[in-house]
Design a protein around this motif. Structure first.
Motif, PDB file in Angstrom:
ATOM      1  N   ASP A 288      18.741   6.351   3.482  1.00 36.92           N
ATOM      2  CA  ASP A 288      19.404   4.778   4.772  1.00 36.92           C
ATOM      3  C   ASP A 288      20.743   5.525   5.253  1.00 36.92           C
ATOM      4  O   ASP A 288      21.516   6.321   4.584  1.00 36.92           O
TER       5      ASP A 288
ATOM      6  N   GLU B  28      12.735   2.471   9.214  1.00 36.26           N
ATOM      7  CA  GLU B  28      13.503   1.750   8.767  1.00 36.26           C
ATOM      8  C   GLU B  28      13.815   2.624   6.674  1.00 36.26           C
ATOM      9  O   GLU B  28      12.974   3.324   6.660  1.00 36.26           O
TER      10      GLU B  28
ATOM     11  N   SER C 146      25.208  -0.659  -0.735  1.00 31.50           N
ATOM     12  CA  SER C 146      25.560  -2.565  -0.388  1.00 31.50           C
ATOM     13  C   SER C 146      26.380  -3.204  -1.725  1.00 31.50           C
ATOM     14  O   SER C 146      26.524  -2.344  -2.541  1.00 31.50           O
TER      15      SER C 146
ATOM     16  N   ASP D   2      24.772  -7.904  -1.725  1.00 39.12           N
ATOM     17  CA  ASP D   2      22.979  -7.021  -0.719  1.00 39.12           C
ATOM     18  C   ASP D   2      23.426  -7.322   0.736  1.00 39.12           C
ATOM     19  O   ASP D   2      22.855  -7.570   1.803  1.00 39.12           O
TER      20      ASP D   2
ATOM     21  N   ASP E  77      15.041  -1.126  -0.222  1.00 34.97           N
ATOM     22  CA  ASP E  77      16.026  -0.350   0.678  1.00 34.97           C
ATOM     23  C   ASP E  77      16.405   0.973   0.722  1.00 34.97           C
ATOM     24  O   ASP E  77      17.636   1.191   1.386  1.00 34.97           O
TER      25      ASP E  77
ATOM     26  N   ARG F  40      19.098   1.488  -0.916  1.00 32.55           N
ATOM     27  CA  ARG F  40      20.050   1.718  -1.150  1.00 32.55           C
ATOM     28  C   ARG F  40      20.509   1.403  -2.339  1.00 32.55           C
ATOM     29  O   ARG F  40      19.861   1.178  -3.327  1.00 32.55           O
TER      30      ARG F  40
END
Length: 309
Positions: A39, A99, A226, A229, A287, A289
């Motif tokens: 990411d 992504e 993050s 979130d 994700d 993260r």
């Protein structure tokens, strides 16, 4: 005749076993060569592992226990400026495709890239913008009435404005230092004892701590983080000065005896204000993260605030 049929059957069975074995090996190899895309959102290009050549070609090497592959990056800049090794520190990533968390495998040809990633970046250092704006204002004033020109010249010579410009160009003073860091370390030792969570280890430059695969402070600004979130940018800075949403000055972690749970605290500044972030995340998220939240422990909040008062 029956004997020939039996021999033929054995031969066919042997061939099927060889084919099945080869297929299994290929499937195992394909699985072992699978990589997960990092990411990059919110990360300053300088703090990433992406290398950019003088010609603008960008790539990063992904490593695994089975080998390594290269990932190619196509960088799209909002202001149209070409990204080079010299100016990459002025830009951070705001979007990426594919992504984060996407899977890809090694290329069959060693000369090819295993994956191609498109990054969209924007400038984070805008020190020249004020000068450009002033230039535009002066041009606009010159094209209007003589009264406007006179006012513009008067404004230009105002001592207060000269002082303000001087303040803007003055480097920011340090928010954190060795004395504060030592005092916080002493507090954490006593606090961890009162919480029956010993020891809390501190991560320093050149002396990383490991928190379930995360190396700190080295991974700050490299791995995606993050808060509540929401993707954010982070940097580690021993003096508290940095260009990011959160500037981290101290990291502490505790891992329980069972080795499957623990706490990680980041002492940092958000817009110059002291805040303490915490996470107990011990495995990867979809994700890619690491997710933090603001700590609710009042002892930590009060101590860090007191060190900055």
């Amino acid at each position: 005749m029956k004997r020939k049929v039996a021999v033929l059957s054995l031969v066919m069975l042997f061939c099927m076993m060889i084919f099945t074995g080869c297929k299994g090996k290929n499937e195992t190899k394909a699985k072992s060569d699978e990589y997960t895309l990092k990411d990059y959102k919110g990360v300053n290009l300088k703090n990433s592992y992406i290398t950019i050549s003088d010609s603008g070609e960008a790539e990063e090497t992904y490593k695994s226990s089975k080998g390594e592959v290269k990932v190619k990056f196509i960088i799209e800049n909002e202001d149209g400026t070409a990204i080079t090794q010299k100016n990459m520190e002025n830009y951070k990533v705001i979007d990426q495709q594919p992504e984060p968390g996407s899977k890809f495998s090694s290329s069959e040809s060693k000369f090819d890239y295993a994956e191609e990633v498109k990054l969209k970046v924007k400038k984070v250092s805008v020190s020249n913008s004020s000068e450009k704006d002033k230039s535009k204002e002066s041009t606009a004033d010159a094209s209007t009435s003589s009264t406007s020109v006179t006012n513009s010249e008067t404004k230009k010579e105002t001592p207060e404005e000269s002082k303000a410009e001087s303040k803007e160009s003055t480097p920011k003073s340090a928010l954190w230092n060795n004395q504060k860091d030592t005092e916080l370390a002493g507090f954490m030792q006593n606090w961890s004892a009162s919480m029956n969570q010993q020891p809390y280890l501190q991560g320093k430059v050149g002396q990383d701590i490991n928190f379930f695969g995360l190396s700190l402070p080295s991974d700050i600004g490299v791995v995606g983080f993050s808060v509540n979130d929401q993707p954010v940018s982070m940097v580690f800075s021993p003096d508290g000065i940095g260009n990011a949403d959160y500037v981290v000055v101290a990291t502490y972690r505790y891992i329980s005896g069972a080795k499957n749970s623990g706490w990680l605290y980041l002492f940092c500044y958000q817009n110059g204000q002291p805040v303490v972030l915490v996470t107990g995340q011990n495995q990867g998220m979809p994700d890619g993260r690491i997710h933090f939240k603001f700590t609710e422990n009042q002892d930590l909040i009060n101590e860090f605030s007191a060190l900055n008062s």
